[in-house]
Design a protein around this motif. Structure first.
Motif, PDB file in Angstrom:
ATOM      1  N   HIS A  69      58.256   9.593   9.822  1.00 57.91           N
ATOM      2  CA  HIS A  69      59.264   9.343   8.788  1.00 57.91           C
ATOM      3  C   HIS A  69      59.103  10.296   7.597  1.00 57.91           C
ATOM      4  CE1 HIS A  69      60.003   5.508  10.929  1.00 57.91           C
ATOM      5  NE2 HIS A  69      61.204   5.619  10.404  1.00 57.91           N
ATOM      6  N   CYS A  70      57.855  10.499   7.181  1.00 58.90           N
ATOM      7  CA  CYS A  70      57.599  11.341   6.009  1.00 58.90           C
ATOM      8  C   CYS A  70      57.444  12.816   6.388  1.00 58.90           C
ATOM      9  CB  CYS A  70      56.337  10.888   5.296  1.00 58.90           C
ATOM     10  SG  CYS A  70      56.403   9.162   4.810  1.00 58.90           S
ATOM     11  N   CYS A 108      50.940   4.084   6.505  1.00 61.93           N
ATOM     12  CA  CYS A 108      51.404   5.185   5.653  1.00 61.93           C
ATOM     13  C   CYS A 108      51.743   4.610   4.287  1.00 61.93           C
ATOM     14  CB  CYS A 108      52.609   5.886   6.271  1.00 61.93           C
ATOM     15  SG  CYS A 108      53.307   7.121   5.156  1.00 61.93           S
TER      16      CYS A 108
END
Ligand SMILES: [Zn+2]
Length: 322
Positions: A190-191, A210
């Protein structure tokens, strides 16, 4: 012991038909009768479908040990015979009988299942008969290894199916993971970053958190463990192999909350979404497995269809495969 008693009355020829009807049917019925007679002692711990397979497997092991001893006493080279039999015959015995454990569990714990029990004994007799039949008939005995491997794979698959139907699986929640101080570097899909974080674990499933996007991160090996536990019937390896080669990031769900990165081999997911997705997809797996041709028919008639709560049934024709 039931079996050696009954053999006195039968003249068994070493051919395919006798292998199924006489040897298979007699020995597998004997295992079933043993399960039936020990049931009062195991009743308390007989509370989920996998127990059915475990107890009939324990009986099969005992059966195989006794049989191996009898064969060894008759043999001129008892040690090489024992060595060979302890691999093939022992695993073989385990691979014949799981069906009976499943049908018996449903009979005792869910509803009367006489038809399923009869079917399961017939299936076990056929499996057993195929095993012996391919040894007896010299013209086809070169195929024995394939039959043996197929029977073992089929039984391992039955165990996965039973795990899929298990009522004892916990729901996936963030709290089930234990914290550790162990530092770990994990990629977050996602990041799109490497995150320095600490390892957390549930059983053998290792993960990380995370702190940027609040998702849970799993490396490939642990994605496998995760699926083994929460979606056991699903073939993750096959699924991942089929992912489009050019697209690096694939979403498992429609809302793009469960993302798998195929070259970084890591999964990042919102734990609540992942949990719901597992529950929903596992119930689809269960319904789907009962509708596959041939095997689905047998599974359904062992009476697995009654293990699915009514809410799990719905019409697939309106859904596309995810
Ligand atoms: Zn992140």
């Amino acid at each position: 012991m039931y079996a050696s008693f009954i053999y006195v009355f039968f003249d068994v020829q070493e051919n395919f038909l006798d292998a199924i009807i006489k040897i298979g049917l007699i020995e597998e019925s004997a295992k079933f009768l043993t399960l039936l007679s020990v049931y009062p002692f195991i009743k308390k711990n007989f509370n989920e479908i996998v127990d059915g397979i475990l107890y009939i497997s324990a009986i099969s092991l005992g059966f195989s040990v006794i049989e191996n001893i009898f064969y060894a006493m008759d043999s001129e080279q008892p040690f090489s015979l024992l060595f060979q039999r302890s691999i093939f015959s022992t695993l073989g015995h385990l691979s014949f009988s799981g069906y009976m454990g499943i049908a018996f569990y449903i009979h005792k714990r869910i509803h009367k299942n006489y038809l399923g029990i009869v079917l399961s004994i017939v299936l076990a007799a056929f499996a057993h008969g195929f095993y012996d039949g391919f040894i007896f008939e010299s013209s086809i005995s070169f195929l024995f290894q394939f039959v043996f491997i197929a029977l073992v794979i089929l039984q391992l698959w039955m165990l996965k199916v039973a795990l899929g139907f298990s009522a004892f699986r916990q729901k996936l929640v963030a709290d089930m993971f234990m914290r550790t101080e162990k530092p770990i570097k994990m990629y977050c899909t996602h990041c799109n970053k490497i995150i320095n974080t600490q390892e957390i674990y549930f059983g053998k499933i290792k993960a990380a958190h995370c702190f940027l996007c609040d998702n849970m991160l799993f490396a490939y090996k642990n994605v496998n463990y995760l699926f083994d536990y929460f979606r056991p019937i699903f073939n993750l390896k096959k699924y991942i192999k089929k992912l489009p080669f050019k697209i690096k990031i694939s979403a498992f769900d429609i809302n793009n909350t469960i993302l798998y990165h195929s070259s970084k081999k890591s999964l990042s997911a919102n734990v609540v979404e992942l949990s719901d997705w597992f529950e929903y997809e596992n119930s689809r797996d269960k319904t789907r497995i009962l509708s596959i041709p041939f095997f689905g028919f047998f599974l359904k008639h062992l009476d697995l269809k009654h293990v699915i709560p009514a809410r799990d049934f719905f019409d697939f024709s309106t859904y596309n495969n995810s």
